[in-house]
Design an enzyme around this catalytic site. Structure first.
Site, PDB file in Angstrom:
ATOM      1  N   LYS A  53       4.298   3.329   7.880  1.00  0.00           N
ATOM      2  CA  LYS A  53       4.356   4.687   7.304  1.00  0.00           C
ATOM      3  C   LYS A  53       4.963   5.644   8.319  1.00  0.00           C
ATOM      4  O   LYS A  53       5.782   6.500   7.983  1.00  0.00           O
ATOM      5  CB  LYS A  53       2.948   5.134   6.872  1.00  0.00           C
ATOM      6  CG  LYS A  53       2.444   4.336   5.663  1.00  0.00           C
ATOM      7  CD  LYS A  53       0.977   4.556   5.348  1.00  0.00           C
ATOM      8  CE  LYS A  53       0.547   3.608   4.223  1.00  0.00           C
ATOM      9  NZ  LYS A  53      -0.864   3.693   3.879  1.00  0.00           N
ATOM     10  N   GLN A  97      -6.279   6.079   5.824  1.00  0.00           N
ATOM     11  CA  GLN A  97      -5.993   4.661   5.598  1.00  0.00           C
ATOM     12  C   GLN A  97      -7.274   3.914   5.222  1.00  0.00           C
ATOM     13  O   GLN A  97      -8.300   4.055   5.876  1.00  0.00           O
ATOM     14  CB  GLN A  97      -5.355   4.054   6.864  1.00  0.00           C
ATOM     15  CG  GLN A  97      -4.857   2.631   6.684  1.00  0.00           C
ATOM     16  CD  GLN A  97      -3.721   2.494   5.672  1.00  0.00           C
ATOM     17  OE1 GLN A  97      -2.900   3.386   5.530  1.00  0.00           O
ATOM     18  NE2 GLN A  97      -3.687   1.380   4.969  1.00  0.00           N
ATOM     19  N   ASP A 120      -1.892  10.260  -1.362  1.00  0.00           N
ATOM     20  CA  ASP A 120      -2.236   8.926  -1.851  1.00  0.00           C
ATOM     21  C   ASP A 120      -2.648   8.942  -3.325  1.00  0.00           C
ATOM     22  O   ASP A 120      -2.733   7.893  -3.958  1.00  0.00           O
ATOM     23  CB  ASP A 120      -3.424   8.384  -1.049  1.00  0.00           C
ATOM     24  CG  ASP A 120      -3.031   7.300  -0.065  1.00  0.00           C
ATOM     25  OD1 ASP A 120      -2.035   6.605  -0.324  1.00  0.00           O
ATOM     26  OD2 ASP A 120      -3.733   7.153   0.948  1.00  0.00           O
TER      27      ASP A 120
HETATM   28  N1  GUN Z   1      -4.996   0.520   1.958  1.00  0.00           N
HETATM   29  C1  GUN Z   1      -4.293  -0.341   1.182  1.00  0.00           C
HETATM   30  N2  GUN Z   1      -3.398   0.329   0.438  1.00  0.00           N
HETATM   31  C2  GUN Z   1      -3.528   1.634   0.755  1.00  0.00           C
HETATM   32  C3  GUN Z   1      -2.860   2.816   0.324  1.00  0.00           C
HETATM   33  O1  GUN Z   1      -1.972   2.812  -0.528  1.00  0.00           O
HETATM   34  N3  GUN Z   1      -3.300   3.965   0.908  1.00  0.00           N
HETATM   35  C4  GUN Z   1      -4.296   3.998   1.823  1.00  0.00           C
HETATM   36  N4  GUN Z   1      -4.656   5.189   2.304  1.00  0.00           N
HETATM   37  N5  GUN Z   1      -4.928   2.923   2.232  1.00  0.00           N
HETATM   38  C5  GUN Z   1      -4.543   1.745   1.700  1.00  0.00           C
END
Ligand code: GUN
Length: 283
Positions: A53, A97, A120
């Site tokens: 990211k 996350q 998200d």
């Molecule tokens: N863990 C697995 N996929 C994601 C996601 O799309 N966003 C976040 N914040 N955590 C994750």
């Protein structure tokens, strides 16, 4: 190979050019697009996702910062930190996350990211917006799945979509988005009896279970669009939920792992961050 490859790497690269232009236009208006990613603990998979990211931000000229917090942080401390980041006027998007280390309450923590900074799409407001078809932030992975299906011209309206997996992050929102496109939607999960009898009916099959190679060719209808959301590690090698080599001979479209949905997830996150920044600018 019979199936058309739904290439997430290529698709995300196409998007990168447009996104970089949008970031540049904001920059010219004096706005630096900013994302703050919060990582709690030292889960190696999460560390990789967060790094990806961060790299995507750098590629686009988005100011990305990663906030590392210890795995033994208290719920209160975590939520205070999120409150602080979200109150920062210079930050457009905040992402926590997942998964959080054991003992921390994810649902409670996520409510500390207000809907407009929730890039998200995990806040209940944004989930509710999706439920009712209102404007809101859509979760990145299901949004990426839909972008992929639409860009590759997979017919959706009136078709039977089968989603395997019912998580809040992927399965449920994917089902709602497919429904919005007038699919007939079936959601299967770990308690579904006779799973193959459902998957064999799917014109669109979304596999989001987290079990390497569990969708085998005999479970797939000839010509179906198969979207593999799984990210599994087998002997150090990344693979999806779909037995790719066998299923590609039967499907009409298929997404690979790696280079499929994972790339789209990051691309859609960038899209959500830029959207959030543009919205704040026009406020
Ligand atoms: N863990 C697995 N996929 C994601 C996601 O799309 N966003 C976040 N914040 N955590 C994750």
């Amino acid at each position: 190979m019979a199936a058309v490859l739904m290439d997430g790497k290529w698709l995300s690269e196409q998007l990168t050019q447009k996104q970089a232009q949008r970031v540049k236009e904001l920059q010219e208006k004096g706005k630096t697009v900013t994302l703050s990613v919060v990582l709690v603990g030292d889960n190696p998979a999460s560390q990789t996702y967060v790094r990806n990211k961060q790299l995507a931000c750098e590629k686009l000229g988005i100011l990305g910062s990663t906030v590392l917090l210890p795995g033994d942080i208290s719920q209160q401390e975590l939520e205070n930190k999120l409150d602080m980041l979200c109150a920062d006027e210079s930050i457009d998007g905040v992402l926590l996350q997942l998964p959080l280390p054991k003992g921390l309450d994810e649902a409670s923590a996520l409510m500390h990211i207000p809907p407009e900074k929730d890039v998200d799409g995990f806040h209940t407001y944004n989930q509710g917006a999706l439920f009712s078809g209102a404007d809101g932030v859509v979760a990145c992975t299901p949004k990426g799945v839909m972008y992929m299906l639409k860009t590759y011209g997979v017919p959706l309206s009136g078709k039977h979509a089968v989603v395997v997996g019912r998580s809040n992050i992927v399965g449920k929102p994917a089902a709602l988005l497919l429904l919005q496109e007038n699919c007939t939607v079936t959601v299967c999960h770990s308690r579904t009896e006779d799973l193959p009898s459902f998957t064999r009916q799917a014109d669109i099959l979304v596999a989001a279970v987290g079990k390497a190679g569990m969708i085998t060719a005999d479970m797939v209808k000839e010509g179906a669009a198969v979207v593999d959301v799984g990210i599994n590690r087998v002997d150090g090698k990344l693979c999806g939920d779909v037995d790719f080599d066998a299923v590609k001979e039967k499907a009409g479209w298929i997404s690979p792992v790696p280079g499929g949905v994972g790339k789209m997830t990051v691309a859609m996150l960038m899209e959500n961050v830029i959207d959030a920044a543009e919205k704040r600018m026009t406020k």
